[in-house]
Scaffold this motif. Structure first.
Motif, short mmCIF file in Angstrom:
data_model
loop_
_atom_site.label_atom_id
_atom_site.label_comp_id
_atom_site.label_asym_id
_atom_site.label_seq_id
_atom_site.Cartn_x
_atom_site.Cartn_y
_atom_site.Cartn_z
N UNK A 1 0.84 -1.28 -0.03
CA UNK A 1 -0.11 -0.05 -0.20
C UNK A 1 0.79 1.15 -0.01
N UNK A 2 2.25 1.06 0.08
CA UNK A 2 2.85 2.33 0.06
C UNK A 2 2.96 3.04 -1.14
N UNK B 1 1.03 1.53 -13.26
CA UNK B 1 -0.41 1.54 -13.00
C UNK B 1 -0.87 1.48 -11.71
N UNK B 2 -0.20 0.73 -10.80
CA UNK B 2 -0.65 0.74 -9.49
C UNK B 2 -0.21 1.67 -8.58
N UNK C 1 8.73 -3.28 -7.01
CA UNK C 1 7.16 -3.54 -7.06
C UNK C 1 6.62 -4.89 -7.17
N UNK C 2 7.37 -5.86 -7.04
CA UNK C 2 7.10 -7.38 -7.13
C UNK C 2 7.09 -7.96 -8.50
N UNK C 3 7.50 -7.23 -9.62
CA UNK C 3 7.86 -7.84 -10.70
C UNK C 3 8.79 -9.06 -10.79
N UNK C 4 8.35 -9.89 -11.55
CA UNK C 4 9.35 -11.18 -11.83
C UNK C 4 10.27 -10.64 -12.90
#
Length: 298
Positions: free
Chosen positions: A29-30, A50-51, A141-144
């Motif tokens: 959520x940051x 986009x997030x 961001x958590x992207x692979x």
């Protein structure tokens, strides 16, 4: 060979990208705010997704540090960039650093330090340090990002677009391709010493065409969806003006820049120009860089 250090860094990118740390993530959520200068600012721009998230050039952040964000992500090649350091000092919240060194003046101010390269890039025309910073930000961001080394390896073997005698270049892009357009133009300017301009695709079509003609070598980054439609329209408009234009397919900011990095060193080689020191081996350009530092210190 002209650009030996730059060529070496470009070729090392698959290996360096395979070593980018991927274990850390932004807090759930940051809202991150990204900043930097030069190539590092272009890497920072890729952090806007986009997030959420936003990016601002370091000087602009110092001028107006009150921003709606939960943490500041600073991008700096060696963690010493003066205006980026000033931005870190001006920010009152948590700070994260994406860099090539584990310590330094910016790192001392930061809660998290992500060392994204296995070494400090020797060329001043930064290539590998850019793509590694972009990959590190994507991983946060958590992207692979595990497929990027192989994709860049493939990009190292794609044919480089031909260029004539043009001294003016144009690169356009929209959405996440806009940062790539700006970074490509910086490489062309500092590495090949040509006059290059970056445009947001739609902005290009709103008046800027008036100063463009067949003397301009153009590249339009395709993107997806509406961005791809407008990229095709921009390429068509440029062809009507007599431009030699390539509509370049896009995949990921880390991958898309590689062809334009390679183009930079090819132009430099063909025209007898040296990209490794971004023209600061010449006393005039060295003096200009020194004058800018003196003004900053003042």
């Amino acid at each position: 060979m002209h650009g030996e250090e730059t060529r070496r860094a470009i070729a090392a990118q698959p290996s360096w990208l395979a070593q980018v740390p991927t274990e850390r993530r932004f807090p759930d959520g940051a809202r991150p705010l990204f900043t930097g200068c030069g190539t590092s600012f272009h890497a920072a721009q890729t952090g806007v997704t986009e997030s959420g998230g936003d990016a601002v050039q370091a000087l602009e952040l110092v001028l107006r540090p009150d921003r709606e964000a939960d943490l500041l992500v600073l991008v700096s090649h060696e963690g010493e960039t003066p205006l980026t350091l000033d931005a870190a000092r001006a920010w009152k919240g948590p700070r994260w650093l994406v860099t090539g060194k584990p310590d330094g003046p910016i790192a001392e101010l930061c809660d998290e330090v992500i060392v994204c390269t296995p070494a400090i890039e020797e060329s001043w025309c930064h290539t590998a340090s850019y793509t590694c910073a972009v990959a590190a930000i994507a991983a946060l961001h958590g992207e692979d990002v595990s497929s990027l080394p192989a994709a860049v390896e493939d990009a190292l073997h794609v044919a480089v677009p031909g260029v004539g005698e043009q001294e003016r270049f144009l690169v356009a892009g929209a959405g996440r391709e806009l940062a790539t357009a700006h970074e490509a133009v910086l490489k062309l300017r500092e590495g090949a010493w040509v006059a290059a301009e970056a445009y947001e695709t739609e902005q290009l079509l709103h008046g800027y065409l008036a100063a463009i003609d067949e003397s301009v070598r153009a590249f339009v980054l395709e993107g997806e969806g509406l961005a791809a439609e407008r990229a095709a329209a921009a390429a068509a408009a440029l062809r009507e003006l007599g431009c030699d234009v390539d509509l370049l397919p896009t995949r990921h900011p880390v991958v898309d820049i590689v062809l334009l990095q390679r183009l930079t060193v090819e132009i430099a080689e063909s025209r007898g120009r040296e990209p490794d020191r971004i023209r600061r081996h010449d006393p005039r350009w060295a003096a200009a860089a020194s004058a800018a530092k003196a003004d900053n210190a003042a």
